[in-house]
Scaffold this motif. Structure first.
Motif, PDB file in Angstrom:
ATOM      1  N   LEU A   4     -21.049  69.223  81.051  1.00  0.00           N
ATOM      2  CA  LEU A   4     -21.839  70.325  81.846  1.00  0.00           C
ATOM      3  C   LEU A   4     -22.356  71.616  80.979  1.00  0.00           C
ATOM      4  CD1 LEU A   4     -19.616  70.836  85.233  1.00  0.00           C
ATOM      5  CD2 LEU A   4     -21.991  69.381  84.966  1.00  0.00           C
ATOM      6  N   ILE A   5     -23.379  72.091  81.316  1.00  0.00           N
ATOM      7  CA  ILE A   5     -24.016  73.192  80.331  1.00  0.00           C
ATOM      8  C   ILE A   5     -24.219  74.355  81.275  1.00  0.00           C
ATOM      9  CG2 ILE A   5     -24.839  71.724  78.540  1.00  0.00           C
ATOM     10  CD1 ILE A   5     -27.597  71.900  79.613  1.00  0.00           C
ATOM     11  N   LYS A   6     -24.247  75.449  80.646  1.00  0.00           N
ATOM     12  CA  LYS A   6     -24.558  76.798  81.509  1.00  0.00           C
ATOM     13  C   LYS A   6     -26.188  77.139  80.735  1.00  0.00           C
ATOM     14  CE  LYS A   6     -20.151  78.042  81.999  1.00  0.00           C
ATOM     15  NZ  LYS A   6     -19.085  79.506  81.840  1.00  0.00           N
ATOM     16  N   ILE A   7     -26.843  77.461  81.777  1.00  0.00           N
ATOM     17  CA  ILE A   7     -28.305  77.639  81.579  1.00  0.00           C
ATOM     18  C   ILE A   7     -28.508  78.979  82.195  1.00  0.00           C
ATOM     19  CG2 ILE A   7     -30.611  77.257  81.716  1.00  0.00           C
ATOM     20  CD1 ILE A   7     -30.108  74.422  81.799  1.00  0.00           C
ATOM     21  N   CYS A  22     -28.979  78.305  76.853  1.00  0.00           N
ATOM     22  CA  CYS A  22     -30.319  78.659  76.907  1.00  0.00           C
ATOM     23  C   CYS A  22     -30.767  79.523  77.645  1.00  0.00           C
ATOM     24  CB  CYS A  22     -30.962  77.459  76.562  1.00  0.00           C
ATOM     25  SG  CYS A  22     -30.869  76.366  75.080  1.00  0.00           S
ATOM     26  N   VAL A  23     -31.963  80.205  77.482  1.00  0.00           N
ATOM     27  CA  VAL A  23     -32.471  81.000  78.605  1.00  0.00           C
ATOM     28  C   VAL A  23     -33.748  80.234  79.048  1.00  0.00           C
ATOM     29  CG1 VAL A  23     -33.560  83.300  79.208  1.00  0.00           C
ATOM     30  CG2 VAL A  23     -31.612  83.226  77.557  1.00  0.00           C
ATOM     31  N   ILE A  24     -33.828  80.386  80.480  1.00  0.00           N
ATOM     32  CA  ILE A  24     -35.023  79.699  81.001  1.00  0.00           C
ATOM     33  C   ILE A  24     -35.777  81.009  81.978  1.00  0.00           C
ATOM     34  CG2 ILE A  24     -36.117  78.357  82.614  1.00  0.00           C
ATOM     35  CD1 ILE A  24     -33.880  76.086  82.082  1.00  0.00           C
ATOM     36  N   LEU A  60     -33.381  67.712  81.032  1.00  0.00           N
ATOM     37  CA  LEU A  60     -33.122  69.154  80.241  1.00  0.00           C
ATOM     38  C   LEU A  60     -32.919  68.639  78.568  1.00  0.00           C
ATOM     39  CD1 LEU A  60     -30.826  71.003  82.620  1.00  0.00           C
ATOM     40  CD2 LEU A  60     -33.470  71.202  82.450  1.00  0.00           C
ATOM     41  N   ARG A  61     -32.344  67.486  78.604  1.00  0.00           N
ATOM     42  CA  ARG A  61     -32.009  67.304  77.105  1.00  0.00           C
ATOM     43  C   ARG A  61     -33.103  66.727  76.452  1.00  0.00           C
ATOM     44  NH1 ARG A  61     -27.083  63.970  75.484  1.00  0.00           N
ATOM     45  NH2 ARG A  61     -26.628  64.268  77.791  1.00  0.00           N
ATOM     46  N   SER A  62     -34.436  66.354  77.109  1.00  0.00           N
ATOM     47  CA  SER A  62     -35.402  65.751  76.489  1.00  0.00           C
ATOM     48  C   SER A  62     -36.220  67.171  76.138  1.00  0.00           C
ATOM     49  CB  SER A  62     -36.398  65.014  77.439  1.00  0.00           C
ATOM     50  OG  SER A  62     -36.768  65.575  78.482  1.00  0.00           O
ATOM     51  N   LEU A  63     -35.962  68.072  76.630  1.00  0.00           N
ATOM     52  CA  LEU A  63     -36.704  69.415  76.373  1.00  0.00           C
ATOM     53  C   LEU A  63     -35.970  70.126  75.464  1.00  0.00           C
ATOM     54  CD1 LEU A  63     -37.787  70.278  80.276  1.00  0.00           C
ATOM     55  CD2 LEU A  63     -39.115  69.642  78.304  1.00  0.00           C
TER      56      LEU A  63
END
Length: 153
Positions: free
Chosen positions: A4-7, A67-69, A58-61
């Motif tokens: 899991l990642i935090k965005i 990261c900040v979206i 999200l990985r392909s981007l």
């Protein structure tokens, strides 16, 4: 919670939400998870690029942990507040439905300034020369045309 990642989802009013997602999740999944029912109104921007393809992962981007979206809610959206996924999340900028910006306050501010100047012109006419009075009349007329042109539609 491996994998899991935090965005950080950042809104126009500089408030942020933390989204916990998997790198395999798509942009569409992220929108539907954190903005259910409002997916079509939400625009995501990452590194200056609008994320339009809902099927991209999200990985392909190259979106990684922390990261900040940037999130933008379209103006044609309903005036209801966005649901908060957590108790500590804050509402996005358009939640109130009342757009309050410097542009909306400029006309009333100029009107107040002109009213104060006219007050001084009437009560302290010895301080105003003829060219100053003519200029004040011209600025007032110009502003009146602009104000009625903007709000007379």
């Amino acid at each position: 919670c491996s994998g899991l990642i935090k965005i950080r989802l950042k809104f126009l009013n500089d408030t942020e939400e933390v989204a916990v997602v998997r790198p395999e999740d798509t942009v569409g999944v992220l929108k539907s998870k954190y903005f259910p029912g409002q997916e079509s109104q939400m625009k995501f921007i990452y590194r200056g690029q609008l994320l339009q393809d809902q099927g991209r992962t999200l990985r392909s981007l190259h979106i990684t942990d922390n990261c900040v979206i940037h999130c933008h809610r379209s103006r044609n959206a309903a005036l209801t507040a966005l649901p908060a996924p957590s108790a500590t999340a804050t509402a996005p900028p358009d939640a109130s439905g009342l757009p309050l910006s410097m542009g909306n306050l400029l006309v009333p501010a100029v009107m107040v300034v002109l009213a104060v100047i006219w007050y001084f012109r009437i009560n302290y006419r010895q301080l105003f020369t003829a060219p100053a009075t003519v200029s004040l009349i011209g600025v007032t007329a110009l502003f009146s045309f602009l104000a009625f042109g903007m709000y007379g539609q």
